[in-house]
Design a protein around this motif. Sequence first.
Motif, PDB file in Angstrom:
ATOM      1  N   SER A  78       0.873  -1.177   0.000  1.00 47.51           N
ATOM      2  CA  SER A  78       0.000   0.000   0.000  1.00 47.51           C
ATOM      3  C   SER A  78       0.906   1.221   0.000  1.00 47.51           C
ATOM      4  N   ARG A  79       0.515   2.220  -0.779  1.00 47.37           N
ATOM      5  CA  ARG A  79       1.298   3.451  -0.869  1.00 47.37           C
ATOM      6  C   ARG A  79       0.386   4.631  -0.581  1.00 47.37           C
ATOM      7  N   PHE A  80       0.766   5.407   0.430  1.00 52.16           N
ATOM      8  CA  PHE A  80       0.064   6.629   0.796  1.00 52.16           C
ATOM      9  C   PHE A  80       0.890   7.803   0.284  1.00 52.16           C
ATOM     10  N   SER A  81       0.258   8.694  -0.502  1.00 53.00           N
ATOM     11  CA  SER A  81       0.980   9.823  -1.099  1.00 53.00           C
ATOM     12  C   SER A  81       0.387  11.151  -0.665  1.00 53.00           C
ATOM     13  N   LEU A  82       1.271  12.125  -0.471  1.00 58.40           N
ATOM     14  CA  LEU A  82       0.845  13.470  -0.108  1.00 58.40           C
ATOM     15  C   LEU A  82       0.105  14.132  -1.267  1.00 58.40           C
ATOM     16  N   ASN A  83      -0.596  15.205  -0.951  1.00 56.61           N
ATOM     17  CA  ASN A  83      -1.452  15.844  -1.946  1.00 56.61           C
ATOM     18  C   ASN A  83      -0.796  16.962  -2.735  1.00 56.61           C
ATOM     19  N   THR A  84       0.405  17.331  -2.411  1.00 53.25           N
ATOM     20  CA  THR A  84       1.063  18.420  -3.122  1.00 53.25           C
ATOM     21  C   THR A  84       2.571  18.239  -3.092  1.00 53.25           C
ATOM     22  N   ALA A  85       3.211  18.721  -4.123  1.00 50.68           N
ATOM     23  CA  ALA A  85       4.678  18.643  -4.176  1.00 50.68           C
ATOM     24  C   ALA A  85       5.325  19.639  -3.224  1.00 50.68           C
ATOM     25  N   LEU A  86       4.534  20.556  -2.682  1.00 49.17           N
ATOM     26  CA  LEU A  86       5.071  21.553  -1.764  1.00 49.17           C
ATOM     27  C   LEU A  86       5.282  21.001  -0.357  1.00 49.17           C
ATOM     28  N   ASP A  87       4.554  19.938  -0.004  1.00 49.98           N
ATOM     29  CA  ASP A  87       4.701  19.314   1.310  1.00 49.98           C
ATOM     30  C   ASP A  87       5.633  18.121   1.225  1.00 49.98           C
ATOM     31  N   MET A  88       6.336  17.855   2.329  1.00 50.84           N
ATOM     32  CA  MET A  88       7.205  16.686   2.422  1.00 50.84           C
ATOM     33  C   MET A  88       7.033  16.059   3.799  1.00 50.84           C
ATOM     34  N   PHE A  89       7.153  14.722   3.862  1.00 51.32           N
ATOM     35  CA  PHE A  89       7.131  14.045   5.146  1.00 51.32           C
ATOM     36  C   PHE A  89       8.334  14.468   5.979  1.00 51.32           C
ATOM     37  N   ALA A  90       8.161  14.493   7.295  1.00 50.45           N
ATOM     38  CA  ALA A  90       9.291  14.733   8.191  1.00 50.45           C
ATOM     39  C   ALA A  90      10.308  13.611   7.985  1.00 50.45           C
ATOM     40  N   LYS A  91      11.576  13.936   8.080  1.00 54.15           N
ATOM     41  CA  LYS A  91      12.628  12.945   7.850  1.00 54.15           C
ATOM     42  C   LYS A  91      12.559  11.822   8.882  1.00 54.15           C
ATOM     43  N   ARG A  92      12.812  10.618   8.396  1.00 58.34           N
ATOM     44  CA  ARG A  92      12.907   9.411   9.233  1.00 58.34           C
ATOM     45  C   ARG A  92      11.636   9.123  10.027  1.00 58.34           C
ATOM     46  N   THR A  93      10.476   9.474   9.472  1.00 55.97           N
ATOM     47  CA  THR A  93       9.225   9.133  10.142  1.00 55.97           C
ATOM     48  C   THR A  93       8.277   8.466   9.160  1.00 55.97           C
ATOM     49  N   CYS A  94       7.544   7.522   9.664  1.00 53.99           N
ATOM     50  CA  CYS A  94       6.498   6.873   8.883  1.00 53.99           C
ATOM     51  C   CYS A  94       5.150   7.357   9.396  1.00 53.99           C
ATOM     52  N   PRO A  95       4.191   7.580   8.508  1.00 53.01           N
ATOM     53  CA  PRO A  95       2.861   7.935   8.995  1.00 53.01           C
ATOM     54  C   PRO A  95       2.252   6.745   9.727  1.00 53.01           C
ATOM     55  N   THR A  96       1.320   7.022  10.610  1.00 47.85           N
ATOM     56  CA  THR A  96       0.553   5.945  11.218  1.00 47.85           C
ATOM     57  C   THR A  96      -0.732   5.784  10.425  1.00 47.85           C
ATOM     58  N   TYR A  97      -1.294   4.599  10.490  1.00 49.04           N
ATOM     59  CA  TYR A  97      -2.599   4.376   9.877  1.00 49.04           C
ATOM     60  C   TYR A  97      -3.448   3.552  10.830  1.00 49.04           C
ATOM     61  N   GLN A  98      -4.744   3.809  10.768  1.00 45.40           N
ATOM     62  CA  GLN A  98      -5.692   3.099  11.622  1.00 45.40           C
ATOM     63  C   GLN A  98      -6.915   2.766  10.783  1.00 45.40           C
ATOM     64  N   ILE A  99      -7.237   1.491  10.701  1.00 44.10           N
ATOM     65  CA  ILE A  99      -8.396   1.032   9.949  1.00 44.10           C
ATOM     66  C   ILE A  99      -9.542   0.856  10.934  1.00 44.10           C
ATOM     67  N   ASP A 100     -10.591   1.643  10.749  1.00 49.15           N
ATOM     68  CA  ASP A 100     -11.736   1.679  11.659  1.00 49.15           C
ATOM     69  C   ASP A 100     -11.232   1.903  13.087  1.00 49.15           C
ATOM     70  N   THR A 101     -11.559   1.009  14.027  1.00 48.69           N
ATOM     71  CA  THR A 101     -11.130   1.195  15.418  1.00 48.69           C
ATOM     72  C   THR A 101     -10.001   0.238  15.797  1.00 48.69           C
ATOM     73  N   ARG A 102      -9.356  -0.358  14.800  1.00 52.47           N
ATOM     74  CA  ARG A 102      -8.246  -1.275  15.080  1.00 52.47           C
ATOM     75  C   ARG A 102      -7.052  -0.497  15.635  1.00 52.47           C
ATOM     76  N   MET A 103      -6.050  -1.227  16.058  1.00 52.22           N
ATOM     77  CA  MET A 103      -4.829  -0.624  16.601  1.00 52.22           C
ATOM     78  C   MET A 103      -4.171   0.288  15.569  1.00 52.22           C
ATOM     79  N   ILE A 104      -3.596   1.357  16.051  1.00 48.66           N
ATOM     80  CA  ILE A 104      -2.820   2.266  15.198  1.00 48.66           C
ATOM     81  C   ILE A 104      -1.509   1.556  14.862  1.00 48.66           C
TER      82      ILE A 104
END
Length: 184
Positions: A78-104
């Motif tokens: 699965s690939r999650f992508s930002l919405n603009t080329a102007l934003d960048m993820f913080a270095k050395r961090t992965c986003p969290t994801y949560q499906i419904d009420t499952r564990m983050i």
Amino acid sequence: MHNNLSINIVMNRLQNSSLVLPLVLVLLLTPFSATAAEWKVITHTDINNDTQTQVAYSQNEDGYSLQIYKDSVGAIRSRFSLNTALDMFAKRTCPTYQIDTRMIDNRSINDAPCLTDTAWSEFVLGYVNNFNVTSEKLNALMNGSIVTFRFMLDNGNYMETQFSLAGSKRATLSVLGNNITITP
């Protein structure tokens, strides 16, 4: 009192109008969920070798995108992508994801870290083995209602966005193939 009189005049005209039935039908047939993004199958072409990959794809109302696909070695990603080329993820961090009420979560299977670039993060959900994929995460993405991503940008801003999972099962199974079974 004048407003009530105006409302009564409009209501009387609507009741006598032939437009009432079509208007009611349009309202009933219009989807009510603004967060329900459509999942579809698209084709990505690798510009280095012209290899084409089928991808289950959704873009939410905020412009972020989520993709599910099988790579050349049978890994389901699965690939999650930002919405603009102007934003960048913080270095050395992965986003969290949560499906419904499952564990983050912010890890791939087997507790592996995500793969991340400045504008996207990718998680390995499972591997195809004898036409079967054993993956609670993939099963949840296909059968859940909503997935929420939370992440930091390089400018320090904290962001959160959601994707509807309505239609994700149909699109994902189309990408993986009819001969693949998913086991949670």
